[in-house]
Write a protein that holds these residues in place. Structure first.
Motif, PDB file in Angstrom:
ATOM      1  N   ILE A  98      75.555  40.727  38.686  1.00  0.00           N
ATOM      2  CA  ILE A  98      74.322  39.871  39.411  1.00  0.00           C
ATOM      3  C   ILE A  98      74.840  41.269  41.384  1.00  0.00           C
ATOM      4  CG2 ILE A  98      73.832  38.762  42.023  1.00  0.00           C
ATOM      5  CD1 ILE A  98      74.986  36.126  39.159  1.00  0.00           C
ATOM      6  N   VAL A  99      76.349  41.141  41.617  1.00  0.00           N
ATOM      7  CA  VAL A  99      76.891  42.154  42.433  1.00  0.00           C
ATOM      8  C   VAL A  99      76.653  43.247  42.109  1.00  0.00           C
ATOM      9  CG1 VAL A  99      78.535  43.063  44.018  1.00  0.00           C
ATOM     10  CG2 VAL A  99      78.756  40.852  43.711  1.00  0.00           C
ATOM     11  N   GLU A 100      76.999  43.953  41.402  1.00  0.00           N
ATOM     12  CA  GLU A 100      75.872  44.985  40.742  1.00  0.00           C
ATOM     13  C   GLU A 100      74.197  45.379  40.944  1.00  0.00           C
ATOM     14  OE1 GLU A 100      77.043  49.579  39.815  1.00  0.00           O
ATOM     15  OE2 GLU A 100      78.360  47.661  40.770  1.00  0.00           O
ATOM     16  N   LYS A 101      73.531  44.215  39.885  1.00  0.00           N
ATOM     17  CA  LYS A 101      73.074  45.304  39.956  1.00  0.00           C
ATOM     18  C   LYS A 101      72.182  44.725  41.757  1.00  0.00           C
ATOM     19  CE  LYS A 101      70.684  42.588  35.829  1.00  0.00           C
ATOM     20  NZ  LYS A 101      70.705  41.518  34.718  1.00  0.00           N
ATOM     21  N   ILE A 102      72.737  44.470  42.706  1.00  0.00           N
ATOM     22  CA  ILE A 102      72.117  43.889  44.074  1.00  0.00           C
ATOM     23  C   ILE A 102      72.318  45.452  45.112  1.00  0.00           C
ATOM     24  CG2 ILE A 102      72.716  42.919  45.903  1.00  0.00           C
ATOM     25  CD1 ILE A 102      72.527  39.834  44.635  1.00  0.00           C
ATOM     26  N   ARG A 103      74.023  45.814  44.675  1.00  0.00           N
ATOM     27  CA  ARG A 103      74.303  46.981  44.894  1.00  0.00           C
ATOM     28  C   ARG A 103      73.542  48.126  44.696  1.00  0.00           C
ATOM     29  NH1 ARG A 103      77.138  51.218  43.469  1.00  0.00           N
ATOM     30  NH2 ARG A 103      77.293  51.043  41.976  1.00  0.00           N
ATOM     31  N   ARG A 104      73.211  48.301  43.459  1.00  0.00           N
ATOM     32  CA  ARG A 104      72.655  49.717  42.845  1.00  0.00           C
ATOM     33  C   ARG A 104      70.676  49.723  43.277  1.00  0.00           C
ATOM     34  NH1 ARG A 104      73.717  50.226  36.138  1.00  0.00           N
ATOM     35  NH2 ARG A 104      75.854  51.022  36.631  1.00  0.00           N
ATOM     36  N   ALA A 105      70.376  48.304  43.328  1.00  0.00           N
ATOM     37  CA  ALA A 105      68.789  48.260  44.420  1.00  0.00           C
ATOM     38  C   ALA A 105      68.858  48.374  45.743  1.00  0.00           C
ATOM     39  CB  ALA A 105      68.089  46.642  43.631  1.00  0.00           C
ATOM     40  N   GLY A 106      70.336  48.189  46.715  1.00  0.00           N
ATOM     41  CA  GLY A 106      70.467  48.771  47.981  1.00  0.00           C
ATOM     42  C   GLY A 106      70.012  48.296  48.980  1.00  0.00           C
ATOM     43  N   VAL A 107      69.651  46.809  48.496  1.00  0.00           N
ATOM     44  CA  VAL A 107      68.372  45.806  49.488  1.00  0.00           C
ATOM     45  C   VAL A 107      69.555  45.089  50.278  1.00  0.00           C
ATOM     46  CG1 VAL A 107      66.676  45.336  47.298  1.00  0.00           C
ATOM     47  CG2 VAL A 107      69.579  43.811  47.752  1.00  0.00           C
ATOM     48  N   TYR A 108      69.204  44.991  51.453  1.00  0.00           N
ATOM     49  CA  TYR A 108      70.460  44.004  52.519  1.00  0.00           C
ATOM     50  C   TYR A 108      69.956  42.304  51.950  1.00  0.00           C
ATOM     51  CZ  TYR A 108      70.240  47.965  55.345  1.00  0.00           C
ATOM     52  OH  TYR A 108      70.804  49.617  55.865  1.00  0.00           O
ATOM     53  N   VAL A 109      71.090  41.952  52.399  1.00  0.00           N
ATOM     54  CA  VAL A 109      70.983  40.280  51.448  1.00  0.00           C
ATOM     55  C   VAL A 109      71.582  39.546  52.420  1.00  0.00           C
ATOM     56  CG1 VAL A 109      71.950  38.861  50.432  1.00  0.00           C
ATOM     57  CG2 VAL A 109      71.669  40.968  49.291  1.00  0.00           C
ATOM     58  N   THR A 110      71.081  38.680  53.456  1.00  0.00           N
ATOM     59  CA  THR A 110      71.072  37.493  54.894  1.00  0.00           C
ATOM     60  C   THR A 110      71.042  36.272  53.721  1.00  0.00           C
ATOM     61  OG1 THR A 110      68.815  38.584  55.763  1.00  0.00           O
ATOM     62  CG2 THR A 110      70.313  36.806  56.723  1.00  0.00           C
ATOM     63  N   PRO A 111      72.789  36.171  53.543  1.00  0.00           N
ATOM     64  CA  PRO A 111      72.946  35.052  52.320  1.00  0.00           C
ATOM     65  C   PRO A 111      72.656  33.298  52.543  1.00  0.00           C
ATOM     66  CG  PRO A 111      74.901  36.458  52.929  1.00  0.00           C
ATOM     67  CD  PRO A 111      73.919  37.115  54.176  1.00  0.00           C
ATOM     68  N   THR A 112      72.450  33.106  54.515  1.00  0.00           N
ATOM     69  CA  THR A 112      72.721  31.576  55.314  1.00  0.00           C
ATOM     70  C   THR A 112      73.338  30.525  54.593  1.00  0.00           C
ATOM     71  OG1 THR A 112      71.017  31.485  53.774  1.00  0.00           O
ATOM     72  CG2 THR A 112      69.927  32.424  55.988  1.00  0.00           C
ATOM     73  N   LEU A 113      74.742  31.109  55.025  1.00  0.00           N
ATOM     74  CA  LEU A 113      75.835  29.952  53.736  1.00  0.00           C
ATOM     75  C   LEU A 113      75.450  28.765  55.168  1.00  0.00           C
ATOM     76  CD1 LEU A 113      78.239  32.620  53.234  1.00  0.00           C
ATOM     77  CD2 LEU A 113      76.439  31.344  52.039  1.00  0.00           C
ATOM     78  N   GLU A 114      75.861  29.019  56.266  1.00  0.00           N
ATOM     79  CA  GLU A 114      75.388  27.884  57.014  1.00  0.00           C
ATOM     80  C   GLU A 114      74.740  26.753  57.002  1.00  0.00           C
ATOM     81  OE1 GLU A 114      76.635  25.176  60.192  1.00  0.00           O
ATOM     82  OE2 GLU A 114      77.786  26.748  58.830  1.00  0.00           O
ATOM     83  N   SER A 115      73.808  27.358  56.127  1.00  0.00           N
ATOM     84  CA  SER A 115      72.108  26.080  56.142  1.00  0.00           C
ATOM     85  C   SER A 115      72.936  25.660  54.915  1.00  0.00           C
ATOM     86  CB  SER A 115      71.021  26.530  56.135  1.00  0.00           C
ATOM     87  OG  SER A 115      71.670  27.544  54.519  1.00  0.00           O
ATOM     88  N   MET A 116      73.973  26.233  54.065  1.00  0.00           N
ATOM     89  CA  MET A 116      74.225  25.337  52.634  1.00  0.00           C
ATOM     90  C   MET A 116      75.127  23.835  52.723  1.00  0.00           C
ATOM     91  SD  MET A 116      72.172  26.434  50.341  1.00  0.00           S
ATOM     92  CE  MET A 116      70.658  25.784  51.548  1.00  0.00           C
ATOM     93  N   VAL A 117      75.820  24.470  54.274  1.00  0.00           N
ATOM     94  CA  VAL A 117      76.947  24.197  54.418  1.00  0.00           C
ATOM     95  C   VAL A 117      76.478  22.277  55.351  1.00  0.00           C
ATOM     96  CG1 VAL A 117      79.700  24.069  55.838  1.00  0.00           C
ATOM     97  CG2 VAL A 117      79.157  25.952  54.857  1.00  0.00           C
ATOM     98  N   GLN A 118      75.222  23.508  55.695  1.00  0.00           N
ATOM     99  CA  GLN A 118      75.153  21.490  57.072  1.00  0.00           C
ATOM    100  C   GLN A 118      73.972  20.997  55.736  1.00  0.00           C
ATOM    101  OE1 GLN A 118      76.718  22.128  60.405  1.00  0.00           O
ATOM    102  NE2 GLN A 118      74.153  21.877  61.146  1.00  0.00           N
ATOM    103  N   LEU A 119      73.802  21.267  54.499  1.00  0.00           N
ATOM    104  CA  LEU A 119      72.950  20.842  54.268  1.00  0.00           C
ATOM    105  C   LEU A 119      74.226  19.333  52.877  1.00  0.00           C
ATOM    106  CD1 LEU A 119      70.470  20.112  52.341  1.00  0.00           C
ATOM    107  CD2 LEU A 119      70.523  22.049  51.095  1.00  0.00           C
ATOM    108  N   SER A 120      74.872  20.429  52.929  1.00  0.00           N
ATOM    109  CA  SER A 120      75.989  19.678  52.098  1.00  0.00           C
ATOM    110  C   SER A 120      76.619  18.383  52.603  1.00  0.00           C
ATOM    111  CB  SER A 120      77.247  20.260  51.687  1.00  0.00           C
ATOM    112  OG  SER A 120      78.312  20.849  52.752  1.00  0.00           O
ATOM    113  N   LEU A 121      76.870  18.385  54.505  1.00  0.00           N
ATOM    114  CA  LEU A 121      77.035  17.558  55.043  1.00  0.00           C
ATOM    115  C   LEU A 121      76.028  16.103  55.171  1.00  0.00           C
ATOM    116  CD1 LEU A 121      78.844  19.879  58.118  1.00  0.00           C
ATOM    117  CD2 LEU A 121      79.876  18.081  56.109  1.00  0.00           C
TER     118      LEU A 121
END
Length: 437
Positions: free
Chosen positions: A241-264
């Protein structure tokens, strides 16, 4: 008093509490320029007309007599921070961003009102972060959000992108539920008229189809996990998955904190999140969203001690760390106002969770400084500390390359030629800056 009069009073108050000067000099400061992971010691930085006009050893930089001087001894100066995924509800959020050192914000479901805020900030009628605004999301007919457009054909998608370009939105936002035909029409039009793009992964298009399209950014790593793994989480798939994204040259906005808050929220912590001081003092529209939308996600599941948060969130942290290690450009974003996310505060939490994901402090800072400027093709204008760049700067008391927590309580913020000191910033974070002084 009318709403308009109150708004005018708040703007006037903010303008009054910011010290404005034609020239500002930060003297004998350590500079974290963010062009690489290093620090320049004993520097003097001079700002005039909202730009950095001098930067060098304190013994060699001449300070204009008229300059407002800031003692930088023992402090660190770096580019201000960015929240690259929000959905603004009210202009009352702006002081909270500035108070937290977040001076760039990207709204990813814009409207004429958002554009008006962007222009008022640019004209210095409102004190707030610089705004980048996407057009209304391009979505399918079953998507429940009210602010959306629903093209049915490639031609309609093309017309909508052209309309958004004419309205001077900064990018298009792809959402869920659209057909492959509509997606292709929107992307072709965006390329033709020179609009940037980012968004979700529509099911009809798929992960590989989105990457092949040239879409500039992937929003939310949970969308990537869902599109590539479904409910069968498999860590062995991460490298591919990482290699495909790297080759595509896209930017990624993970929004991890929203997932942490959702788990809480899902494990019985909704009330405690709502009772945090920053949440209790948040503008009314945000609290209304949390009580009307986020509250529906409340649960009382017992946390699984096997995971840091839960299996799904942990997989996203693993993927974010792997993407950073592979050199994929990540952007810091929160997805505010979802799941009790508070302006400014939640950006600092996002940076902290990125650190948990395995990013180095420098990599974390990149996501909020130089990478956002790169995404918009404006690296020559902002994102690092250098002569000629915009003077949107953050002065903190410790080296952020050692301690990211220092970012959450700035000693000063330079917003162009306006200087907000530590006490003023603390008041802004408490929501007190809009009160009469």
């Amino acid at each position: 008093m009318s709403i308009i009069m109150l708004a005018a009073l708040r703007v006037a108050t903010l303008l009054a509490i910011a010290q404005a000067a034609d020239t500002v000099a930060v003297v004998d400061v350590s500079v974290v320029p963010m062009d690489s992971a290093h620090v320049l010691s004993h520097q003097t930085v001079v700002v005039a007309n909202a730009r950095i006009v001098a930067l060098g050893d304190k013994a060699s930089v001449a300070i204009p007599r008229s300059a407002q001087q800031i003692d930088g001894r023992g402090k660190f100066l770096l580019p201000a921070l960015s929240d690259m995924h929000v959905h603004l509800s009210t202009s009352e959020e702006f002081p909270l961003y500035v108070g937290n050192g977040v001076l760039t914000v990207r709204d990813l479901n814009g409207s004429p009102e958002t554009l008006a805020w962007r222009d008022s900030i640019a004209r210095r009628l409102i004190v707030g972060p610089r705004l980048f605004v996407s057009g209304p999301m391009i979505a399918g007919p079953d998507i429940p959000w009210r602010n959306k457009v629903v093209p049915r054909t490639a031609a309609e998608a093309d017309s909508e992108v052209v309309r958004q370009r004419g309205a001077e939105y900064d990018q298009i936002k792809i959402y869920d539920g659209i057909s492959a035909e509509v997606f292709a029409g929107a992307m072709a039009a965006a390329k033709r008229v020179g609009m940037r793009s980012s968004g979700h992964i529509p099911r009809a298009v798929g992960f590989d189809g989105v990457l092949a399209s040239g879409m500039g950014g992937l929003e939310h790593l949970d969308k990537t996990v869902a599109a590539t793994m479904g409910h069968q989480l498999d860590t062995t798939k991460v490298p591919a998955i990482v290699e495909k994204i790297r080759r595509a040259g896209v930017y990624v906005t993970p929004t991890l904190e929203s997932m942490v808050q959702l788990s809480l929220v899902a494990t019985g912590r909704y009330d405690s999140l709502m009772n945090r001081p920053e949440a209790k003092g948040a503008p009314a529209p945000l609290r209304e969203f949390w009580t009307g939308v986020t509250s529906r996600l409340k649960g009382n599941r017992t946390p699984d001690p096997t995971y840091r948060y839960n299996a799904y969130a942990d997989m996203q942290l693993r993927l974010a760390g792997a993407l950073a290690a592979a050199g994929v450009p990540l952007l810091s974003g929160t997805d505010l106002p979802n799941v009790v996310l508070v302006p400014g505060v939640s950006l600092h939490r996002e940076l902290s969770v990125m650190r948990e994901a395995g990013l180095t402090p420098y990599q974390v800072l990149e996501t909020s400084t130089r990478r956002p400027a790169e995404f918009f093709g404006e690296s020559a204008d902002w994102g690092t500390v250098a002569v000629g760049k915009r003077a949107n700067l953050l002065l903190v008391s410790a080296n952020p390359l050692d301690d990211l927590a220092t970012l959450s309580a700035p000693d000063a913020v330079l917003l162009g030629d306006r200087v907000f000191d530590r006490a003023t910033l603390a008041a802004m974070r408490r929501g007190e800056s809009s009160r009469t002084r």
